[in-house]
Scaffold this motif. Structure first.
Motif, PDB file in Angstrom:
ATOM      1  N   THR A   1      33.411  81.542  43.469  1.00  0.00           N
ATOM      2  CA  THR A   1      32.654  80.840  42.432  1.00  0.00           C
ATOM      3  C   THR A   1      31.264  80.482  42.935  1.00  0.00           C
ATOM      4  O   THR A   1      30.282  80.604  42.205  1.00  0.00           O
ATOM      5  N   PHE A   2      31.156  80.071  44.179  1.00  0.00           N
ATOM      6  CA  PHE A   2      29.857  79.747  44.770  1.00  0.00           C
ATOM      7  C   PHE A   2      28.912  80.942  44.685  1.00  0.00           C
ATOM      8  O   PHE A   2      27.768  80.822  44.222  1.00  0.00           O
ATOM      9  N   ILE A   3      29.371  82.108  45.116  1.00  0.00           N
ATOM     10  CA  ILE A   3      28.526  83.303  45.088  1.00  0.00           C
ATOM     11  C   ILE A   3      28.185  83.679  43.659  1.00  0.00           C
ATOM     12  O   ILE A   3      27.043  84.025  43.335  1.00  0.00           O
ATOM     13  N   ARG A   4      29.157  83.592  42.771  1.00  0.00           N
ATOM     14  CA  ARG A   4      28.933  83.978  41.380  1.00  0.00           C
ATOM     15  C   ARG A   4      27.887  83.083  40.723  1.00  0.00           C
ATOM     16  O   ARG A   4      27.054  83.554  39.938  1.00  0.00           O
ATOM     17  N   LEU A   5      27.907  81.799  41.037  1.00  0.00           N
ATOM     18  CA  LEU A   5      26.916  80.889  40.461  1.00  0.00           C
ATOM     19  C   LEU A   5      25.516  81.207  40.976  1.00  0.00           C
ATOM     20  O   LEU A   5      24.544  81.177  40.212  1.00  0.00           O
ATOM     21  N   LEU A   6      25.380  81.520  42.258  1.00  0.00           N
ATOM     22  CA  LEU A   6      24.065  81.887  42.788  1.00  0.00           C
ATOM     23  C   LEU A   6      23.531  83.141  42.114  1.00  0.00           C
ATOM     24  O   LEU A   6      22.370  83.193  41.684  1.00  0.00           O
ATOM     25  N   LEU A   7      24.369  84.163  42.005  1.00  0.00           N
ATOM     26  CA  LEU A   7      23.926  85.414  41.397  1.00  0.00           C
ATOM     27  C   LEU A   7      23.651  85.236  39.903  1.00  0.00           C
ATOM     28  O   LEU A   7      22.689  85.799  39.370  1.00  0.00           O
TER      29      LEU A   7
ATOM     30  N   ILE B   1      32.911  75.275  45.337  1.00  0.00           N
ATOM     31  CA  ILE B   1      32.936  74.198  44.362  1.00  0.00           C
ATOM     32  C   ILE B   1      34.186  73.344  44.574  1.00  0.00           C
ATOM     33  O   ILE B   1      35.246  73.846  44.940  1.00  0.00           O
ATOM     34  N   ASP B   2      34.064  72.053  44.376  1.00  0.00           N
ATOM     35  CA  ASP B   2      35.204  71.144  44.409  1.00  0.00           C
ATOM     36  C   ASP B   2      35.781  71.091  43.001  1.00  0.00           C
ATOM     37  O   ASP B   2      35.111  70.636  42.061  1.00  0.00           O
ATOM     38  N   TRP B   3      37.016  71.567  42.845  1.00  0.00           N
ATOM     39  CA  TRP B   3      37.628  71.604  41.520  1.00  0.00           C
ATOM     40  C   TRP B   3      38.244  70.270  41.106  1.00  0.00           C
ATOM     41  O   TRP B   3      38.862  70.168  40.041  1.00  0.00           O
ATOM     42  N   GLY B   4      38.086  69.240  41.910  1.00  0.00           N
ATOM     43  CA  GLY B   4      38.582  67.920  41.528  1.00  0.00           C
ATOM     44  C   GLY B   4      40.091  67.903  41.381  1.00  0.00           C
ATOM     45  O   GLY B   4      40.830  68.366  42.259  1.00  0.00           O
ATOM     46  N   ALA B   5      40.575  67.396  40.244  1.00  0.00           N
ATOM     47  CA  ALA B   5      42.006  67.222  40.019  1.00  0.00           C
ATOM     48  C   ALA B   5      42.772  68.537  39.985  1.00  0.00           C
ATOM     49  O   ALA B   5      44.007  68.538  40.092  1.00  0.00           O
ATOM     50  N   ALA B   6      42.063  69.659  39.842  1.00  0.00           N
ATOM     51  CA  ALA B   6      42.743  70.958  39.762  1.00  0.00           C
ATOM     52  C   ALA B   6      43.092  71.533  41.123  1.00  0.00           C
ATOM     53  O   ALA B   6      43.880  72.481  41.211  1.00  0.00           O
ATOM     54  N   GLU B   7      42.530  70.971  42.175  1.00  0.00           N
ATOM     55  CA  GLU B   7      42.771  71.523  43.518  1.00  0.00           C
ATOM     56  C   GLU B   7      44.279  71.623  43.809  1.00  0.00           C
ATOM     57  O   GLU B   7      45.023  70.645  43.651  1.00  0.00           O
ATOM     58  N   GLY B   8      44.721  72.834  44.214  1.00  0.00           N
ATOM     59  CA  GLY B   8      46.106  73.046  44.591  1.00  0.00           C
ATOM     60  C   GLY B   8      47.056  73.282  43.447  1.00  0.00           C
ATOM     61  O   GLY B   8      48.250  73.492  43.670  1.00  0.00           O
ATOM     62  N   HIS B   9      46.545  73.279  42.208  1.00  0.00           N
ATOM     63  CA  HIS B   9      47.402  73.455  41.035  1.00  0.00           C
ATOM     64  C   HIS B   9      47.235  74.847  40.434  1.00  0.00           C
ATOM     65  O   HIS B   9      46.237  75.527  40.638  1.00  0.00           O
ATOM     66  N   ASP B  10      48.245  75.246  39.647  1.00  0.00           N
ATOM     67  CA  ASP B  10      48.249  76.548  38.996  1.00  0.00           C
ATOM     68  C   ASP B  10      47.069  76.687  38.034  1.00  0.00           C
ATOM     69  O   ASP B  10      46.793  75.796  37.228  1.00  0.00           O
ATOM     70  N   VAL B  11      46.374  77.834  38.126  1.00  0.00           N
ATOM     71  CA  VAL B  11      45.176  78.041  37.312  1.00  0.00           C
ATOM     72  C   VAL B  11      45.488  78.005  35.822  1.00  0.00           C
ATOM     73  O   VAL B  11      44.848  77.285  35.060  1.00  0.00           O
TER      74      VAL B  11
ATOM     75  N   ARG C   1      48.845  83.155  45.011  1.00  0.00           N
ATOM     76  CA  ARG C   1      49.724  82.410  44.097  1.00  0.00           C
ATOM     77  C   ARG C   1      49.014  81.941  42.830  1.00  0.00           C
ATOM     78  O   ARG C   1      49.639  81.353  41.967  1.00  0.00           O
ATOM     79  N   GLY C   2      47.704  82.204  42.716  1.00  0.00           N
ATOM     80  CA  GLY C   2      46.983  81.794  41.523  1.00  0.00           C
ATOM     81  C   GLY C   2      46.759  80.299  41.439  1.00  0.00           C
ATOM     82  O   GLY C   2      46.868  79.701  40.363  1.00  0.00           O
ATOM     83  N   LEU C   3      46.419  79.679  42.569  1.00  0.00           N
ATOM     84  CA  LEU C   3      46.175  78.243  42.627  1.00  0.00           C
ATOM     85  C   LEU C   3      44.693  77.979  42.857  1.00  0.00           C
ATOM     86  O   LEU C   3      44.010  78.743  43.553  1.00  0.00           O
ATOM     87  N   PHE C   4      44.195  76.885  42.295  1.00  0.00           N
ATOM     88  CA  PHE C   4      42.827  76.469  42.589  1.00  0.00           C
ATOM     89  C   PHE C   4      42.772  75.988  44.036  1.00  0.00           C
ATOM     90  O   PHE C   4      43.580  75.173  44.460  1.00  0.00           O
ATOM     91  N   GLN C   5      41.781  76.486  44.808  1.00  0.00           N
ATOM     92  CA  GLN C   5      41.653  75.977  46.171  1.00  0.00           C
ATOM     93  C   GLN C   5      40.306  75.308  46.416  1.00  0.00           C
ATOM     94  O   GLN C   5      40.247  74.289  47.085  1.00  0.00           O
ATOM     95  N   GLY C   6      39.215  75.835  45.860  1.00  0.00           N
ATOM     96  CA  GLY C   6      37.941  75.137  45.941  1.00  0.00           C
ATOM     97  C   GLY C   6      37.630  74.569  47.304  1.00  0.00           C
ATOM     98  O   GLY C   6      37.534  75.281  48.305  1.00  0.00           O
TER      99      GLY C   6
ATOM    100  N   TYR D   1      36.465  83.457  33.767  1.00  0.00           N
ATOM    101  CA  TYR D   1      36.802  82.600  34.901  1.00  0.00           C
ATOM    102  C   TYR D   1      37.402  83.378  36.066  1.00  0.00           C
ATOM    103  O   TYR D   1      38.055  84.403  35.896  1.00  0.00           O
ATOM    104  N   GLY D   2      37.196  82.848  37.230  1.00  0.00           N
ATOM    105  CA  GLY D   2      37.830  83.394  38.429  1.00  0.00           C
ATOM    106  C   GLY D   2      38.163  82.256  39.357  1.00  0.00           C
ATOM    107  O   GLY D   2      37.685  81.147  39.183  1.00  0.00           O
ATOM    108  N   LEU D   3      38.971  82.524  40.357  1.00  0.00           N
ATOM    109  CA  LEU D   3      39.360  81.474  41.298  1.00  0.00           C
ATOM    110  C   LEU D   3      38.213  81.122  42.215  1.00  0.00           C
ATOM    111  O   LEU D   3      37.454  81.993  42.603  1.00  0.00           O
TER     112      LEU D   3
END
Length: 211
Positions: A142-148, A84-94, A17-22, A209-211
């Motif tokens: 995002t976690f994997i992408r940041l490490l790489l 990553i914890d997306w904070g206020a964006a969690e569960g909202h449309d990207v 659905r294109g939502l932030f889940q973090g 950016y990616g989810l």
């Protein structure tokens, strides 16, 4: 030396659905479970000694499916491998949240460097625990992408669900060997002993950016 296979979990309904889940604990959907069953299809022929995952359900279920399918020992979860914890964006449309908060400066969002630092520390500990072995780490895009990105020094595209990347750890040297199923030709990076942050990151490493 320890070879890490970094696998992004299978698809969830939030991904669809294109939502932030973090840090939100969203389960796999049917497609995600199927992706888990095929995560190692076409991968290099590596004898994996152990599998570990983020404690979030979508990652743990993916890891357990892969482990069962391939006879790999699942050795548990590590909270430092969480997304990553997306904070206020969690569960909202990207798209909506990116328009509201340029640069993804969401209130309460976890810092990129903090995510990478806890990830590197987790891999350090796993490398000590599984010296000279091959370890699958099932985590998040995002976690994997940041490490790489921290090792290559470049920004990377989004990591697809179920994709495998390879990261080799030897002493203080890190080598990215594969990114989402594609061979990588990047030099090894060496970190000074006790360095923190290990490989400095910036907002640049989240683009595109990616989810």
């Amino acid at each position: 030396m320890t070879l890490f296979g970094l696998v992004r979990h299978g698809q969830t309904d939030y991904n669809l659905r294109g939502l932030f889940q973090g840090s939100s604990d969203i389960p796999l959907n049917a497609t995600g479970r199927e992706q888990a069953h095929h995560a190692l299809d076409g991968a290099p022929d590596i004898a994996w000694d152990a599998a570990v995952s983020s404690p979030l359900g979508r990652a743990e279920e993916t890891a357990r499916i892969i482990a069962e399918d391939h006879g790999i020992s699942f050795v548990g979860t590590d909270p430092r491998l969480a997304e990553i914890d997306w904070g206020a964006a969690e569960g909202h449309d990207v798209a909506e949240m990116e328009a509201r908060y340029p640069g993804r400066a969401f209130p309460g969002r976890e810092g990129l460097q903090a995510v990478a630092d806890r990830g590197y520390l987790a891999l350090d500990d796993l490398a000590e625990r599984f010296a000279d072995q091959n370890v699958l780490v099932v985590a998040h895009g995002t976690f994997i992408r940041l490490l790489l990105s921290g090792v290559t020094g470049t920004h990377l595209p989004s990591i697809p669900n179920g994709a495998l990347s390879l990261l080799r750890h030897e002493g203080e040297s890190w080598q990215v060997e594969m990114i989402a199923g594609e061979a990588a030709e990047e030099p090894a990076r060496t970190a000074p002993v006790g360095a923190s942050p290990r490989f400095p990151l910036s907002e640049h490493h989240l683009r595109p950016y990616g989810l």
